[in-house]
Scaffold this motif. Sequence first.
Motif, mmCIF file in Angstrom:
data_model
loop_
_atom_site.group_PDB
_atom_site.id
_atom_site.type_symbol
_atom_site.label_atom_id
_atom_site.label_comp_id
_atom_site.label_asym_id
_atom_site.label_seq_id
_atom_site.Cartn_x
_atom_site.Cartn_y
_atom_site.Cartn_z
ATOM 1 N N HIS A 8 1.065 -1.431 -0.093
ATOM 2 C CA HIS A 8 -0.240 -0.004 -0.153
ATOM 3 C C HIS A 8 0.839 1.269 0.099
ATOM 4 O O HIS A 8 1.867 1.222 0.664
ATOM 5 C CB HIS A 8 -1.005 0.082 1.289
ATOM 6 C CG HIS A 8 -1.927 -0.912 1.288
ATOM 7 N ND1 HIS A 8 -3.297 -0.829 0.598
ATOM 8 C CD2 HIS A 8 -2.110 -2.294 1.641
ATOM 9 C CE1 HIS A 8 -4.058 -1.824 0.681
ATOM 10 N NE2 HIS A 8 -3.289 -2.647 1.201
ATOM 11 N N ALA A 9 0.424 2.278 -0.592
ATOM 12 C CA ALA A 9 1.298 3.420 -0.670
ATOM 13 C C ALA A 9 1.259 4.027 0.687
ATOM 14 O O ALA A 9 0.350 3.783 1.482
ATOM 15 C CB ALA A 9 0.582 4.408 -1.658
ATOM 16 N N TYR A 30 -2.800 -2.840 -10.021
ATOM 17 C CA TYR A 30 -2.709 -1.447 -9.355
ATOM 18 C C TYR A 30 -4.244 -1.152 -8.977
ATOM 19 O O TYR A 30 -5.083 -1.281 -9.946
ATOM 20 C CB TYR A 30 -2.215 -0.439 -10.469
ATOM 21 C CG TYR A 30 -2.444 0.923 -9.968
ATOM 22 C CD1 TYR A 30 -1.573 1.380 -8.984
ATOM 23 C CD2 TYR A 30 -3.358 1.676 -10.577
ATOM 24 C CE1 TYR A 30 -1.863 2.858 -8.639
ATOM 25 C CE2 TYR A 30 -3.644 3.064 -10.365
ATOM 26 C CZ TYR A 30 -2.777 3.553 -9.166
ATOM 27 O OH TYR A 30 -2.947 4.748 -8.823
ATOM 28 N N ALA A 68 5.494 1.795 -4.496
ATOM 29 C CA ALA A 68 4.422 1.973 -3.593
ATOM 30 C C ALA A 68 4.723 3.118 -2.534
ATOM 31 O O ALA A 68 4.051 3.837 -1.944
ATOM 32 C CB ALA A 68 4.079 0.678 -2.883
ATOM 33 N N VAL A 73 3.062 6.840 -7.908
ATOM 34 C CA VAL A 73 3.232 5.335 -8.121
ATOM 35 C C VAL A 73 3.428 4.645 -9.274
ATOM 36 O O VAL A 73 4.104 3.988 -9.580
ATOM 37 C CB VAL A 73 2.205 4.606 -6.952
ATOM 38 C CG1 VAL A 73 2.180 3.322 -7.183
ATOM 39 C CG2 VAL A 73 2.025 5.053 -5.699
#
Length: 91
Positions: A8-9, A30, A68, A73
């Motif tokens: 997860h970012a 994505y 990420a 991203v």
Amino acid sequence: MTIQTSFHALKGQEFLGMRLSRRGEVEVVYDGGARDRRVWRVIADGQGAASLSSREEQALSDSLRIAAQAPRVLTALYDEMKKRALQLEIA
């Protein structure tokens, strides 16, 4: 590859993951929100999506992890894949 990997970012708004498709191909997923979901097949060294070595799987995982953490991203994902000679094609 027998496991799924996901990242997860930092702000939690974007998701990157790798998985096996029903055909046994390695895919990158994505998810950037309700309207932005993409799936690509991974191609390494021109061999096709189903023939990733353990070294290439690790390179793919590293690419996803680094991307990420980046502010952009998708841009970072493309850059990291290019560095590692991995290609994406639309699934």
